[in-house]
Design a protein around this motif. Structure first.
Motif, mmCIF file in Angstrom:
data_model
loop_
_atom_site.group_PDB
_atom_site.id
_atom_site.type_symbol
_atom_site.label_atom_id
_atom_site.label_comp_id
_atom_site.label_asym_id
_atom_site.label_seq_id
_atom_site.Cartn_x
_atom_site.Cartn_y
_atom_site.Cartn_z
ATOM 1 N N ASP A 161 0.817 -0.991 0.098
ATOM 2 C CA ASP A 161 0.206 0.016 0.046
ATOM 3 C C ASP A 161 1.026 1.164 -0.115
ATOM 4 O O ASP A 161 1.413 1.517 0.996
ATOM 5 N N THR A 162 1.139 1.809 -1.133
ATOM 6 C CA THR A 162 1.864 2.869 -1.120
ATOM 7 C C THR A 162 1.653 4.114 -0.578
ATOM 8 O O THR A 162 2.328 4.891 -0.064
ATOM 9 N N PHE A 163 0.157 4.332 -0.409
ATOM 10 C CA PHE A 163 -0.116 5.645 0.326
ATOM 11 C C PHE A 163 0.034 5.247 1.763
ATOM 12 O O PHE A 163 0.626 6.173 2.630
ATOM 13 N N ALA A 164 -0.164 4.305 2.413
ATOM 14 C CA ALA A 164 0.297 3.956 3.715
ATOM 15 C C ALA A 164 1.631 4.068 3.931
ATOM 16 O O ALA A 164 2.177 4.479 5.126
ATOM 17 N N GLN A 165 2.384 3.394 3.111
ATOM 18 C CA GLN A 165 4.011 3.610 3.117
ATOM 19 C C GLN A 165 4.415 4.778 3.314
ATOM 20 O O GLN A 165 5.349 5.375 4.075
ATOM 21 N N ALA A 166 3.805 5.619 2.421
ATOM 22 C CA ALA A 166 4.213 7.068 2.276
ATOM 23 C C ALA A 166 3.674 7.943 3.541
ATOM 24 O O ALA A 166 4.644 8.843 4.210
ATOM 25 N N THR A 167 2.946 7.492 4.087
ATOM 26 C CA THR A 167 2.220 8.160 5.339
ATOM 27 C C THR A 167 3.254 7.897 6.332
ATOM 28 O O THR A 167 3.664 8.689 7.461
ATOM 29 N N ASN A 168 3.833 6.592 6.714
ATOM 30 C CA ASN A 168 4.587 6.106 7.524
ATOM 31 C C ASN A 168 5.875 6.743 7.485
ATOM 32 O O ASN A 168 6.412 7.184 8.600
ATOM 33 N N VAL A 169 6.495 6.936 6.294
ATOM 34 C CA VAL A 169 7.651 7.653 5.978
ATOM 35 C C VAL A 169 7.704 8.936 6.280
ATOM 36 O O VAL A 169 8.602 9.614 6.948
ATOM 37 N N LEU A 170 6.399 9.753 6.072
ATOM 38 C CA LEU A 170 6.138 10.970 6.325
ATOM 39 C C LEU A 170 6.297 11.144 7.806
ATOM 40 O O LEU A 170 6.892 12.251 8.336
ATOM 41 N N VAL A 171 5.613 10.346 8.566
ATOM 42 C CA VAL A 171 5.604 10.469 10.047
ATOM 43 C C VAL A 171 7.088 10.401 10.382
ATOM 44 O O VAL A 171 7.373 10.992 11.485
ATOM 45 N N VAL A 172 7.833 9.333 9.958
ATOM 46 C CA VAL A 172 9.163 9.236 10.519
ATOM 47 C C VAL A 172 9.971 10.464 10.300
ATOM 48 O O VAL A 172 10.586 10.865 10.993
ATOM 49 N N LEU A 173 9.761 10.984 9.136
ATOM 50 C CA LEU A 173 10.523 12.156 8.947
ATOM 51 C C LEU A 173 10.219 13.471 9.880
ATOM 52 O O LEU A 173 11.157 14.236 10.320
ATOM 53 N N ILE A 174 9.058 13.735 10.101
ATOM 54 C CA ILE A 174 8.533 14.605 11.194
ATOM 55 C C ILE A 174 9.048 14.314 12.337
ATOM 56 O O ILE A 174 9.754 15.257 13.033
ATOM 57 N N ILE A 175 8.963 13.172 12.766
ATOM 58 C CA ILE A 175 9.638 12.927 14.130
ATOM 59 C C ILE A 175 10.946 12.871 14.065
ATOM 60 O O ILE A 175 11.528 13.337 15.313
ATOM 61 N N GLY A 176 11.650 12.497 12.948
ATOM 62 C CA GLY A 176 13.084 12.747 13.155
ATOM 63 C C GLY A 176 13.597 14.113 13.088
ATOM 64 O O GLY A 176 14.595 14.601 13.763
ATOM 65 N N ALA A 177 12.839 14.853 12.484
ATOM 66 C CA ALA A 177 13.120 16.565 12.355
ATOM 67 C C ALA A 177 12.594 17.173 13.671
ATOM 68 O O ALA A 177 13.622 17.917 14.209
ATOM 69 N N ILE A 178 11.711 16.727 14.242
ATOM 70 C CA ILE A 178 11.538 17.109 15.822
ATOM 71 C C ILE A 178 12.628 16.792 16.531
ATOM 72 O O ILE A 178 13.135 17.702 17.406
ATOM 73 N N MET A 179 13.002 15.573 16.547
ATOM 74 C CA MET A 179 14.050 15.279 17.414
ATOM 75 C C MET A 179 15.436 15.779 17.103
ATOM 76 O O MET A 179 16.059 16.174 18.043
ATOM 77 N N ALA A 180 15.673 16.316 15.851
ATOM 78 C CA ALA A 180 17.059 16.871 15.581
ATOM 79 C C ALA A 180 16.889 18.305 16.117
ATOM 80 O O ALA A 180 17.891 18.678 16.573
ATOM 81 N N LEU A 181 15.691 18.855 15.953
ATOM 82 C CA LEU A 181 15.512 20.440 16.382
ATOM 83 C C LEU A 181 15.763 20.297 17.960
ATOM 84 O O LEU A 181 16.473 21.345 18.556
ATOM 85 N N VAL A 182 15.018 19.344 18.693
ATOM 86 C CA VAL A 182 15.177 19.369 20.162
ATOM 87 C C VAL A 182 16.587 18.994 20.427
ATOM 88 O O VAL A 182 17.197 19.762 21.369
ATOM 89 N N VAL A 183 17.446 18.318 19.798
ATOM 90 C CA VAL A 183 18.694 17.780 20.118
ATOM 91 C C VAL A 183 19.650 19.120 19.922
ATOM 92 O O VAL A 183 20.431 19.296 20.731
ATOM 93 N N SER A 184 19.409 19.800 18.722
ATOM 94 C CA SER A 184 20.175 20.928 18.436
ATOM 95 C C SER A 184 19.941 21.959 19.508
ATOM 96 O O SER A 184 20.989 22.729 20.121
ATOM 97 N N ARG A 185 18.771 22.300 19.923
ATOM 98 C CA ARG A 185 18.505 23.200 20.796
ATOM 99 C C ARG A 185 19.178 23.090 22.352
ATOM 100 O O ARG A 185 19.598 23.790 22.774
#
Length: 283
Positions: free
Chosen positions: A17-41
């Protein structure tokens, strides 16, 4: 799709299911970006904290602890260049030049470190400010950066406490086979000009004026008058004005001519209450 086809697709191991997989990838990217921002701060906050502590430690080398908080919190703790009345004190070791010529550099350096450490602690105990170290001499001020109601009194008590601290130190030195030390102190009270000098890259705080020069001359005058401490009369007058019941151990010596000054200085002198028969470092 009908429910049956959906179920068949779901059970098909080869279906993606490409849509579900794309959603999962997007969620992981958002969480990763948030974690990177928290670590940087967090990293920046940690670095800022280390810098602040380093700056506070540097301030603590010169100022008493109750002044460090004010200096660290204020963008312009010293304010503009101004004139104000403060007490200035100079103290150094008698015969240090001869001692430095006849002993290894490492021993001389260690003696300086121990002397400065003890004297600065006495200054801080009396809410004073260490302005400068000049060889074996230490310069302290009382009333910097802000004046107080008892600057002159604290300067007098600090000078007497310095002599007491050296006498206690001499007990330790003699017990270890080292020669005892003697110090000479000069202190004066009056108007000075204070403010920051230097460039933005190398900024320091300066106290200049006739009061500083007289205090330095009084310290040199101790040897001629065979006194441990020489006070300028203005310091005595200021201390009495602060507290009329102030008990003074010093005696009035009268007017004395000092080098580099046309007018004589009214001097009060103080000797050790008890001569311990110590072997002074001087020749």
């Amino acid at each position: 799709l009908p429910m049956t086809e959906r179920l068949n697709l779901y059970l098909n191991p080869n279906f993606v299911d490409t849509f579900a997989q794309a959603t999962n990838v997007l969620v992981v990217l958002i969480i990763g970006a948030i974690m990177a921002l928290v670590v940087s701060r967090s990293r920046r906050l940690s670095e800022d904290y280390v810098k602040a502590e380093r700056a506070r430690a540097n301030l603590a080398r010169h100022f008493s602890p109750n002044v460090v908080d004010q200096l660290a919190a204020d963008d312009e703790p010293f304010g503009p260049v101004r004139r104000q009345d403060i007490a200035v004190l100079f103290a150094d070791i008698v015969g240090f030049t001869n001692y430095s010529e006849n002993n290894p550099a490492e021993a001389v350096f260690e003696l300086l470190r121990q002397f400065h450490r003890r004297m600065e602690q006495v200054v801080f105990d009396h809410n004073g400010t260490v302005d400068n170290y000049i060889g074996d001499c230490i310069m302290a001020t009382f009333g910097v950066p802000q004046t107080s109601h008892d600057d002159a009194t604290r300067a007098i008590k600090c000078a007497e406490a310095m002599v007491t601290a050296v006498e206690a130190w001499n007990v330790q030195r003699l017990s270890r086979g080292y020669p005892s030390l003697d110090i000479r102190i000069g202190a004066h009270y009056g108007a000075v000009v204070i403010g920051a000098v230097g460039s933005e890259r190398n900024l320091s705080f300066a106290v200049v004026g006739d009061t500083v020069n007289v205090a330095s001359r009084l310290q040199s005058l101790c040897r001629e008058l065979q006194a441990n401490i020489c006070f300028g009369s203005r310091l005595i007058e200021a201390a009495r004005a602060e507290s009329p019941t102030t008990q003074l151990n010093a005696s009035d010596h009268g007017l004395v001519s000092v080098r580099g000054r046309d007018e004589p200085v009214h001097v009060w002198v103080e000797h050790r209450a008890e001569d311990q028969g110590a072997v002074v470092v001087s020749a």
